[in-house]
Design an enzyme around this catalytic site. Structure first.
Site, mmCIF file in Angstrom:
data_model
loop_
_atom_site.group_PDB
_atom_site.id
_atom_site.type_symbol
_atom_site.label_atom_id
_atom_site.label_comp_id
_atom_site.label_asym_id
_atom_site.label_seq_id
_atom_site.Cartn_x
_atom_site.Cartn_y
_atom_site.Cartn_z
ATOM 1 N NE ARG A 57 -11.743 3.983 20.174
ATOM 2 C CZ ARG A 57 -12.858 4.103 20.906
ATOM 3 N NH1 ARG A 57 -13.953 4.615 20.390
ATOM 4 N NH2 ARG A 57 -12.893 3.699 22.166
ATOM 5 C CE1 TYR A 109 -4.506 -0.754 -4.854
ATOM 6 C CE2 TYR A 109 -6.132 -0.490 -3.109
ATOM 7 C CZ TYR A 109 -4.861 -0.813 -3.524
ATOM 8 O OH TYR A 109 -3.924 -1.206 -2.597
ATOM 9 C CG ASP A 181 -10.535 5.800 -4.823
ATOM 10 O OD1 ASP A 181 -9.794 6.803 -4.810
ATOM 11 O OD2 ASP A 181 -10.162 4.668 -4.474
ATOM 12 C CE LYS A 206 -1.350 4.688 -3.107
ATOM 13 N NZ LYS A 206 -2.134 4.161 -2.037
HETATM 14 C C1 LIG Z 1 -7.225 4.305 -6.136
HETATM 15 C C2 LIG Z 1 -6.862 3.783 -4.771
HETATM 16 N N1 LIG Z 1 -7.800 3.755 -3.810
HETATM 17 C C3 LIG Z 1 -7.527 3.289 -2.576
HETATM 18 C C4 LIG Z 1 -6.272 2.797 -2.256
HETATM 19 C C5 LIG Z 1 -6.015 2.243 -0.881
HETATM 20 O O1 LIG Z 1 -5.289 3.147 -0.108
HETATM 21 P P1 LIG Z 1 -4.321 2.750 1.086
HETATM 22 O O2 LIG Z 1 -3.179 1.989 0.500
HETATM 23 O O3 LIG Z 1 -3.947 4.049 1.695
HETATM 24 O O4 LIG Z 1 -5.098 1.881 2.025
HETATM 25 C C6 LIG Z 1 -5.275 2.817 -3.224
HETATM 26 C C7 LIG Z 1 -3.937 2.311 -2.902
HETATM 27 O O5 LIG Z 1 -3.119 2.123 -3.779
HETATM 28 C C8 LIG Z 1 -5.570 3.324 -4.523
HETATM 29 O O6 LIG Z 1 -4.655 3.349 -5.502
#
Ligand SMILES: Cc1ncc(COP(=O)(O)O)c(C=O)c1O
Length: 390
Positions: A57, A109, A181, A206
């Site tokens: 971990r 998001y 992000d 993604k």
């Molecule tokens: C812009 C963005 N940030 C964060 C996330 C969250 O990621 P995760 O689904 O891997 O937890 C997403 C998920 O769709 C996203 O589109």
């Protein structure tokens, strides 16, 4: 500039680092692929005397390799891998304590909004959704306790473009951190740390993973205090990815640039097609000259990305029909992988924003444009757009 010549400074180019950074051949065997180290514990010669790894971990060699690659791609000194994008976001937001205030985009998001509004706000962290494209709106949002500004650019799902340099500078003037992000752009298209951001967060589920087969998150930073915080949270809260998941994300990274070159090119063709389609009301794609963030995107991004959102003259009913009628565009959540996806954010990825300031237009359709032959994608949209009654 395309991926075959993506060297910008003196050191190795982006694609070279994607393939090699943190990925020297295995010293024991010469294996050119980083081994998937499954061991949860590591032998110590004497108490505390080991080869840099004691418990899985805390630190894992496959994870360190991935973290090194990502840090290199983002121009960062430190990278941290997490079990999901939300775990990565949460690790950053744990900087905040009751009484602090946080600014988020007014089109963040849905999962980020849910984390902030349903977990942090009830424990005393205040937040303000702000239209970050507007310097005036940001200027009005500062409070004494504002410690952090969260930026998404291009934003999910409206594809708004935020000026990272300007927002970072404003945040620093107010003693706050600017966190970007970078999921939609990836480090190939946009380098937030070089524009002044304090840390970059990713859902590696993604584009970085890129094949719809791994859930993961990453954070990269040059800030030593932030790095200490992230390392502490990673080990203490323990939302770490498995070694196999680290391997999958790292494998995806090797082809990130070539995938994105093709996906951006496909997206540009699709956006132009949608603009000309009589059933389409509005298209949101920063590559379009009429997009309000077009010039800024051209300045701060290498290309315009592969996400396209649009609304139809027939409204939500037509959008539901188009989403159901598409075939090659799979109706599914998520984005950024090799296959093209279609979804309705208001009912799917952003359902948690219903009734809030971040509520998404129910007729908005979001496309994640993949690697398929673009004529096949256009044919699929043609068929799907003909399907609605309205
Ligand atoms: C812009 C963005 N940030 C964060 C996330 C969250 O990621 P995760 O689904 O891997 O937890 C997403 C998920 O769709 C996203 O589109």
């Amino acid at each position: 500039m395309n991926s075959s010549n993506d060297r910008e400074g003196k050191g190795p180019g982006f694609s070279t680092r994607a393939v090699h950074a943190g990925q020297d051949p295995d010293p024991l065997t010469g294996a050119v692929v980083t081994p998937i180290h499954l061991a949860t514990t590591f032998a110590q010669e004497a108490v505390g005397k080991h080869k840099g790894f004691d418990y899985g971990r805390t630190r894992n060699p496959t994870r360190v390799s991935l973290e090194t690659t990502v840090a290199s791609l983002e121009g960062a000194a430190h990278g941290f891998a997490f079990s999901s994008g939300m775990a990565a976001a949460d690790a950053v937001l744990r900087l905040l304590t009751p009484g602090d205030h946080l600014v988020i985009p007014d089109d963040a998001y849905g999962g980020t909004y849910r984390l902030v509004s349903s977990i942090y706000a009830p424990s005393g962290v205040a937040f303000s959704p702000v239209k970050l494209q507007s310097p005036d709106a940001l200027a009005a949002a500062w409070r004494d306790g504002t410690r952090l500004v969260w930026v998404e650019t291009p934003s999910n799902p409206k594809l708004n473009i935020i000026d990272i340099e300007a927002v970072s500078a404003a945040a620093h003037d107010h003693g706050a951190l600017c966190i970007v992000d970078n999921t939609f752009a990836t480090p190939y298209l946009q380098q937030p740390l070089s524009l002044g951001a304090d840390a970059v967060v990713h859902s590696s589920t993604k584009y970085l993973g890129g094949h719809s087969d791994v859930v993961g998150g990453l954070v990269a930073t040059n800030d030593e205090d932030l790095a200490r915080h992230l390392g502490f949270v990673q080990n203490s809260a323990g939302a770490v990815p498995s070694p196999f998941d680290c391997y999958l994300v790292q494998r995806g990274l090797k082809t990130l640039a070539v995938r994105l070159d093709r996906q951006c090119a496909n997206a540009a063709v699709i956006a132009a097609y949608l603009v000309a389609h009589p059933a389409v009301e509005a298209v949101f794609y920063p590559g379009l000259e009429g997009h309000p963030g077009h010039e800024l995107a051209a300045h701060q991004m290498r290309d315009f990305g592969a996400m396209v959102s649009f609304t139809l003259r027939g409204g939500e009913a037509a959008a539901l029909e188009v989403a159901a009628a598409a075939r090659l565009f799979t109706l599914a959540e998520s984005l950024g992988a090799v296959e093209s996806l279609i979804e309705l954010p208001a009912r799917m990825t952003h359902a948690s924003t219903a009734g809030s300031e971040l509520e998404v237009d129910p007729s908005l359709i979001r496309l994640s444009v993949g690697l398929e032959t673009v004529d096949d994608l256009l044919e699929d949209l043609d068929r799907a757009l003909d399907a609605p009654v309205s």
